[in-house]
Motif scaffolding. Structure first.
Motif, PDB file in Angstrom:
ATOM      1  N   SER A  29      -9.947  10.908  31.712  1.00  0.00           N
ATOM      2  CA  SER A  29      -9.089  10.306  30.103  1.00  0.00           C
ATOM      3  C   SER A  29      -7.712  10.213  30.520  1.00  0.00           C
ATOM      4  CB  SER A  29      -9.206  11.257  29.335  1.00  0.00           C
ATOM      5  OG  SER A  29     -10.577  11.131  28.801  1.00  0.00           O
ATOM      6  N   THR A  30      -7.320  11.440  31.696  1.00  0.00           N
ATOM      7  CA  THR A  30      -5.706  11.334  32.032  1.00  0.00           C
ATOM      8  C   THR A  30      -5.327  10.446  33.111  1.00  0.00           C
ATOM      9  OG1 THR A  30      -5.797  13.694  31.770  1.00  0.00           O
ATOM     10  CG2 THR A  30      -4.114  12.903  33.029  1.00  0.00           C
ATOM     11  N   LYS A  31      -6.357   9.990  33.894  1.00  0.00           N
ATOM     12  CA  LYS A  31      -6.242   9.348  34.878  1.00  0.00           C
ATOM     13  C   LYS A  31      -6.198   7.491  34.292  1.00  0.00           C
ATOM     14  CE  LYS A  31      -7.899  11.183  39.133  1.00  0.00           C
ATOM     15  NZ  LYS A  31      -8.776  11.336  40.492  1.00  0.00           N
ATOM     16  N   LEU A  32      -7.171   7.456  33.249  1.00  0.00           N
ATOM     17  CA  LEU A  32      -7.263   6.035  32.486  1.00  0.00           C
ATOM     18  C   LEU A  32      -5.823   5.729  31.845  1.00  0.00           C
ATOM     19  CD1 LEU A  32      -8.689   3.998  31.484  1.00  0.00           C
ATOM     20  CD2 LEU A  32      -9.444   5.256  29.515  1.00  0.00           C
ATOM     21  N   ALA A  33      -5.012   6.644  31.313  1.00  0.00           N
ATOM     22  CA  ALA A  33      -3.770   6.316  30.813  1.00  0.00           C
ATOM     23  C   ALA A  33      -2.665   5.924  31.947  1.00  0.00           C
ATOM     24  CB  ALA A  33      -3.181   7.593  30.085  1.00  0.00           C
ATOM     25  N   LYS A  34      -2.862   6.539  32.881  1.00  0.00           N
ATOM     26  CA  LYS A  34      -1.967   6.056  34.218  1.00  0.00           C
ATOM     27  C   LYS A  34      -2.336   4.589  34.674  1.00  0.00           C
ATOM     28  CE  LYS A  34      -0.818  11.009  35.639  1.00  0.00           C
ATOM     29  NZ  LYS A  34      -0.930  11.748  36.743  1.00  0.00           N
ATOM     30  N   ALA A  35      -3.889   4.451  34.747  1.00  0.00           N
ATOM     31  CA  ALA A  35      -4.324   3.308  35.113  1.00  0.00           C
ATOM     32  C   ALA A  35      -3.947   2.051  34.234  1.00  0.00           C
ATOM     33  CB  ALA A  35      -5.935   3.448  35.444  1.00  0.00           C
ATOM     34  N   SER A  41       1.526  -3.471  34.141  1.00  0.00           N
ATOM     35  CA  SER A  41       2.533  -4.177  35.214  1.00  0.00           C
ATOM     36  C   SER A  41       1.735  -5.012  36.138  1.00  0.00           C
ATOM     37  CB  SER A  41       3.365  -2.664  35.888  1.00  0.00           C
ATOM     38  OG  SER A  41       3.668  -2.029  35.081  1.00  0.00           O
ATOM     39  N   GLY A  42       0.625  -4.743  36.642  1.00  0.00           N
ATOM     40  CA  GLY A  42      -0.083  -5.504  37.660  1.00  0.00           C
ATOM     41  C   GLY A  42      -0.431  -6.943  37.312  1.00  0.00           C
ATOM     42  N   ARG A 133      -8.536   4.970  45.895  1.00  0.00           N
ATOM     43  CA  ARG A 133      -8.503   6.328  45.547  1.00  0.00           C
ATOM     44  C   ARG A 133      -7.819   7.117  44.629  1.00  0.00           C
ATOM     45  NH1 ARG A 133     -12.349   8.548  49.018  1.00  0.00           N
ATOM     46  NH2 ARG A 133     -12.008  10.619  48.364  1.00  0.00           N
ATOM     47  N   ASP A 134      -6.437   6.439  44.366  1.00  0.00           N
ATOM     48  CA  ASP A 134      -5.659   6.691  43.498  1.00  0.00           C
ATOM     49  C   ASP A 134      -5.082   5.402  42.893  1.00  0.00           C
ATOM     50  OD1 ASP A 134      -3.864   7.915  42.082  1.00  0.00           O
ATOM     51  OD2 ASP A 134      -2.344   8.780  43.486  1.00  0.00           O
ATOM     52  N   ILE A 135      -4.113   5.231  42.198  1.00  0.00           N
ATOM     53  CA  ILE A 135      -3.605   4.113  41.441  1.00  0.00           C
ATOM     54  C   ILE A 135      -3.239   3.026  42.862  1.00  0.00           C
ATOM     55  CG2 ILE A 135      -1.998   2.859  40.077  1.00  0.00           C
ATOM     56  CD1 ILE A 135      -1.738   5.482  38.629  1.00  0.00           C
ATOM     57  N   PRO A 136      -3.981   2.064  42.671  1.00  0.00           N
ATOM     58  CA  PRO A 136      -3.503   0.955  43.930  1.00  0.00           C
ATOM     59  C   PRO A 136      -2.207   0.507  43.876  1.00  0.00           C
ATOM     60  CG  PRO A 136      -5.469   0.244  42.639  1.00  0.00           C
ATOM     61  CD  PRO A 136      -4.987   1.237  41.919  1.00  0.00           C
ATOM     62  N   THR A 137      -1.488   0.359  44.917  1.00  0.00           N
ATOM     63  CA  THR A 137      -0.206  -0.324  45.030  1.00  0.00           C
ATOM     64  C   THR A 137      -0.040  -1.765  45.785  1.00  0.00           C
ATOM     65  OG1 THR A 137       0.145   0.677  47.390  1.00  0.00           O
ATOM     66  CG2 THR A 137       0.652   2.316  45.623  1.00  0.00           C
ATOM     67  N   PHE A 138       0.790  -2.364  45.845  1.00  0.00           N
ATOM     68  CA  PHE A 138       0.985  -3.686  46.166  1.00  0.00           C
ATOM     69  C   PHE A 138       0.824  -3.521  47.648  1.00  0.00           C
ATOM     70  CE2 PHE A 138       3.183  -7.302  47.725  1.00  0.00           C
ATOM     71  CZ  PHE A 138       2.486  -8.332  46.933  1.00  0.00           C
ATOM     72  N   ALA A 139       1.234  -2.326  48.484  1.00  0.00           N
ATOM     73  CA  ALA A 139       1.253  -2.116  49.724  1.00  0.00           C
ATOM     74  C   ALA A 139      -0.395  -2.304  50.290  1.00  0.00           C
ATOM     75  CB  ALA A 139       1.615  -0.911  50.241  1.00  0.00           C
ATOM     76  N   ASP A 140      -1.225  -1.642  49.373  1.00  0.00           N
ATOM     77  CA  ASP A 140      -2.508  -1.635  49.584  1.00  0.00           C
ATOM     78  C   ASP A 140      -3.174  -3.013  49.680  1.00  0.00           C
ATOM     79  OD1 ASP A 140      -2.933   1.043  49.632  1.00  0.00           O
ATOM     80  OD2 ASP A 140      -3.143   1.164  47.752  1.00  0.00           O
ATOM     81  N   ALA A 209      -1.933 -11.772  48.382  1.00  0.00           N
ATOM     82  CA  ALA A 209      -1.708 -10.338  47.819  1.00  0.00           C
ATOM     83  C   ALA A 209      -1.487 -10.147  46.377  1.00  0.00           C
ATOM     84  CB  ALA A 209      -0.509  -9.965  48.820  1.00  0.00           C
ATOM     85  N   ASN A 210      -0.902 -11.078  45.807  1.00  0.00           N
ATOM     86  CA  ASN A 210      -0.646 -10.847  44.149  1.00  0.00           C
ATOM     87  C   ASN A 210      -2.240 -10.883  43.796  1.00  0.00           C
ATOM     88  OD1 ASN A 210       1.973 -10.989  44.182  1.00  0.00           O
ATOM     89  ND2 ASN A 210       2.545 -12.976  43.629  1.00  0.00           N
ATOM     90  N   ALA A 211      -2.909 -11.804  43.990  1.00  0.00           N
ATOM     91  CA  ALA A 211      -4.092 -11.712  43.101  1.00  0.00           C
ATOM     92  C   ALA A 211      -5.055 -10.444  43.443  1.00  0.00           C
ATOM     93  CB  ALA A 211      -4.934 -13.021  43.542  1.00  0.00           C
ATOM     94  N   ILE A 212      -4.789 -10.120  44.726  1.00  0.00           N
ATOM     95  CA  ILE A 212      -5.923  -8.974  45.105  1.00  0.00           C
ATOM     96  C   ILE A 212      -5.030  -7.668  44.410  1.00  0.00           C
ATOM     97  CG2 ILE A 212      -6.258  -7.227  46.936  1.00  0.00           C
ATOM     98  CD1 ILE A 212      -6.556  -9.681  48.886  1.00  0.00           C
ATOM     99  N   PHE A 213      -3.866  -7.528  44.293  1.00  0.00           N
ATOM    100  CA  PHE A 213      -3.149  -6.434  43.618  1.00  0.00           C
ATOM    101  C   PHE A 213      -3.591  -6.523  42.121  1.00  0.00           C
ATOM    102  CE2 PHE A 213       0.765  -4.829  41.642  1.00  0.00           C
ATOM    103  CZ  PHE A 213       0.451  -3.444  41.777  1.00  0.00           C
TER     104      PHE A 213
END
Length: 271
Positions: A29-35, A41-42, A133-140, A209-213
């Motif tokens: 539940s905590t991670k869902l709010a961040k996700a 934004s993504g 494993r954590d919130i994905p970033t654009f670098a990923d 990269a945009n679409a994957i992010f």
């Protein structure tokens, strides 16, 4: 018939499982709010991509697609992995889609890779893990896009299969198209302008990269919501099982006490 000791041990085991599932539900539940915040934004990246491809559509539908499947390495999150795996199999096996059955597949996440390797093992070209494993970033996403481009796999366009977030309790497998560099060059929208080759190449790489992010962050939100729902259901099932076992234990204990009383009364009557 289970003994009282066996029922007691099983009760203890189920109570421990209930504690774990409740803890996992709170964490999800905590991670869902961040996700969800990251997903909002993504999504802007995906909207920008859609606008580009809308104004520069490919002249002909692509037959040989590179299918990028997005899931994760973790389990205990419902059917998010089987959802994208089934959508991929439908995409490959559907004759009306016009896709070459030998189209290559690249998978992000070990769970869907294991599922697809059994049915479409000959199509698997590349796989990625430890992403999301954590919130994905654009670098990923940029790293994945770079490896896809450098892989040397031939394709006419890219189809990204991921789970689209509908609400906190529902999602569905979705396919988003990403045009290749050659398709962008040949489209009427780009031919109307004079451009250097590097511009189209850079735009194609950045669009991928945009679409994957955008797909990664939305799929991550789906994973957390599905895990929360799965752990909530598991906790409810454990609670129901505890109730049944407790009743069975109480009845067995009452029967044992009654038998002991009968033995005492019978012995006293005999004396």
């Amino acid at each position: 018939m289970a003994t009282l000791r066996e029922i007691e041990l099983r009760l203890k085991s189920v109570r421990n499982i209930e504690k774990i599932t409740k803890s996992m539900k709170m964490i999800a539940s905590t991670k869902l709010a961040k996700a969800q915040r990251a997903m909002v934004s993504g999504k802007e990246y995906g909207i920008a991509n859609a606008e580009v491809f809308k104004n520069a559509p490919a002249d002909e539908p692509a037959k040989r697609k590179l299918i990028v499947v997005i899931s994760s390495d973790k389990g205990l999150c419902g059917g998010i992995h089987s959802s994208v795996s089934k959508a991929t199999r439908r995409l490959i096996n559907d004759p009306e889609s016009g896709i070459d059955p030998s189209s290559p597949i690249m998978v992000i996440g070990d769970k869907s890779k294991a599922q697809l390797s059994r049915a479409l093992g000959q199509n698997l070209s590349l796989s990625f893990n430890q992403i999301g494993r954590d919130i994905p970033t654009f670098a990923d996403a940029a790293g994945v896009a770079d490896l896809i481009i450098k892989s040397g796999v031939e394709y006419d366009s890219i189809a990204i299969v991921y789970n689209k977030f509908i609400s906190a309790i529902s999602y569905e497998a979705t396919v988003v198209e990403v045009e290749s560099e050659e398709a962008l060059k040949e489209s009427a929208g780009f031919k109307a302008y004079e451009m250097e080759d590097d511009v189209t190449k850079d735009l194609a790489e950045f669009s991928l990269a945009n679409a994957i992010f955008a797909a990664l962050v939305e799929s991550h939100a789906c994973e957390q919501s599905a895990r929360r729902t799965a752990m909530d259901n598991a906790s409810k099932n454990a609670g129901e099982m505890i109730g049944r076992l407790q009743m069975q234990y109480n009845r067995g204990r009452q029967a044992a006490i009654t038998n002991e009383l009968v033995d005492i009364i019978t012995g006293a009557s005999a004396l």
